[in-house]
Scaffold this motif. Sequence first.
Motif, PDB file in Angstrom:
ATOM      1  N   VAL A 133       0.821  -1.208   0.000  1.00  0.00           N
ATOM      2  CA  VAL A 133       0.000   0.000   0.000  1.00  0.00           C
ATOM      3  C   VAL A 133       0.855   1.257   0.000  1.00  0.00           C
ATOM      4  O   VAL A 133       0.576   2.214  -0.745  1.00  0.00           O
ATOM      5  CB  VAL A 133      -0.972  -0.009   1.203  1.00  0.00           C
ATOM      6  N   GLU A 134       1.902   1.268   0.800  1.00  0.00           N
ATOM      7  CA  GLU A 134       2.771   2.444   0.881  1.00  0.00           C
ATOM      8  C   GLU A 134       3.506   2.667  -0.440  1.00  0.00           C
ATOM      9  O   GLU A 134       3.514   3.779  -0.990  1.00  0.00           O
ATOM     10  CB  GLU A 134       3.782   2.273   2.016  1.00  0.00           C
ATOM     11  N   ASN A 139      -1.871   4.782   0.373  1.00  0.00           N
ATOM     12  CA  ASN A 139      -2.181   5.106   1.760  1.00  0.00           C
ATOM     13  C   ASN A 139      -3.129   6.312   1.816  1.00  0.00           C
ATOM     14  O   ASN A 139      -2.754   7.415   1.410  1.00  0.00           O
ATOM     15  CB  ASN A 139      -0.884   5.413   2.520  1.00  0.00           C
ATOM     16  N   GLN A 140      -4.357   6.090   2.267  1.00  0.00           N
ATOM     17  CA  GLN A 140      -5.410   7.120   2.320  1.00  0.00           C
ATOM     18  C   GLN A 140      -5.577   7.814   0.961  1.00  0.00           C
ATOM     19  O   GLN A 140      -5.841   9.012   0.885  1.00  0.00           O
ATOM     20  CB  GLN A 140      -5.094   8.150   3.402  1.00  0.00           C
ATOM     21  N   GLU A 160      -7.322  -4.135   8.348  1.00  0.00           N
ATOM     22  CA  GLU A 160      -6.491  -2.944   8.560  1.00  0.00           C
ATOM     23  C   GLU A 160      -5.840  -2.475   7.258  1.00  0.00           C
ATOM     24  O   GLU A 160      -5.743  -1.272   7.006  1.00  0.00           O
ATOM     25  CB  GLU A 160      -5.413  -3.239   9.608  1.00  0.00           C
ATOM     26  N   LYS A 161      -5.423  -3.415   6.431  1.00  0.00           N
ATOM     27  CA  LYS A 161      -4.803  -3.048   5.155  1.00  0.00           C
ATOM     28  C   LYS A 161      -5.814  -2.374   4.240  1.00  0.00           C
ATOM     29  O   LYS A 161      -5.505  -1.387   3.574  1.00  0.00           O
ATOM     30  CB  LYS A 161      -4.223  -4.298   4.477  1.00  0.00           C
ATOM     31  N   LYS A 164      -6.568   1.133   5.501  1.00  0.00           N
ATOM     32  CA  LYS A 164      -5.431   2.041   5.297  1.00  0.00           C
ATOM     33  C   LYS A 164      -5.544   2.810   3.983  1.00  0.00           C
ATOM     34  O   LYS A 164      -5.005   3.908   3.843  1.00  0.00           O
ATOM     35  CB  LYS A 164      -4.133   1.225   5.319  1.00  0.00           C
ATOM     36  N   CYS A 165      -6.258   2.240   3.021  1.00  0.00           N
ATOM     37  CA  CYS A 165      -6.368   2.862   1.696  1.00  0.00           C
ATOM     38  C   CYS A 165      -7.421   3.964   1.644  1.00  0.00           C
ATOM     39  O   CYS A 165      -7.470   4.731   0.677  1.00  0.00           O
ATOM     40  CB  CYS A 165      -6.715   1.801   0.647  1.00  0.00           C
ATOM     41  N   ARG A 167      -9.752   7.308   2.760  1.00  0.00           N
ATOM     42  CA  ARG A 167      -9.741   8.614   3.413  1.00  0.00           C
ATOM     43  C   ARG A 167     -11.030   8.849   4.195  1.00  0.00           C
ATOM     44  O   ARG A 167     -11.001   9.372   5.306  1.00  0.00           O
ATOM     45  CB  ARG A 167      -9.599   9.728   2.376  1.00  0.00           C
ATOM     46  N   CYS A 170     -15.231   3.246   4.112  1.00  0.00           N
ATOM     47  CA  CYS A 170     -14.878   1.905   3.664  1.00  0.00           C
ATOM     48  C   CYS A 170     -16.099   0.999   3.851  1.00  0.00           C
ATOM     49  O   CYS A 170     -16.714   0.986   4.927  1.00  0.00           O
ATOM     50  CB  CYS A 170     -13.693   1.358   4.459  1.00  0.00           C
TER      51      CYS A 170
END
Length: 292
Positions: A133-134, A139-140, A160-161, A164-165, A167, A170
Amino acid sequence: MNDFFNAALWEKAWKDESDVKIDRMKKSGIDPTRAFDHKAKTFNEQSLSEEGKKRTKRIMNWLERQGVQFENSSILDIGAASGVFAVPFAERGARVTAVETSPPLIELLEENISNFAEDQVKIVPVPFEDIDVEAKGWNQAFDFVFVSMSPVVHNWESVEKVLKCARKFCYISMPVLHTEHSLVKEVWPLVTGQPYHSKLTEMGYLLHLLYLKGYAYESLITREGKTTEVSREAALQEAMTWLGHHRLPVDERNRKIIADYLEQAYPSGKIVIQEGGRFGKVLIRLQDQNMY
């Protein structure tokens, strides 16, 4: 009673159950991400039918009532399949990143998005589990992350993963019970000697951990169903897939038992299958996390 509020124990319980389930499926020769490749065309047809479109619209209307906006928003659709939601998201003005790895579903997705501008729906043919993701810059990165009935969500770490994406919002949907399936109910006693009983799924872990970890969310449980007619060969394949999902041997003995039953019970070669059950939907409000 204190264990009821111990998030670490709930995380471990969910992970342990999921690991056993995935391990048994793999030992049965089933790849969870590819288990329904053979149903891609039928799935697409059902999703684009009038009944399928009504179901999609009901869910999107519910999301809008909770404050989700589609126009000019960026959406990550994980497990996009043939575009059941990616297409209507784009029709309402969203920019969609669709993660899908099944070749037959990707082919149908490409066909279904062919009328959109080139950059409006982007297909990412990589398993979400393999995406950093990073490093990907996710990320967001998305206003709204959407995960509907996908094996991607199988423990808290995977949740959680996904979160994390996002903003703002979800959405995650999962079955509350293993889907009721008329053919499975018919063949289950022949294979096991026992009547079929639906079992609760991981939805309970998801909702309880969101509660324990302080997330703001709305949830909805609905009962839904559908009826399809398939060939004897397709019914056999579907029954064998279900055996694997339910941790039963996918071997020649069981294949013969089911094939013989289908030949005797359905001489016409056509089998009507009724599927349904209770399904859970949860909308998590990431933008509300730091309000207080």
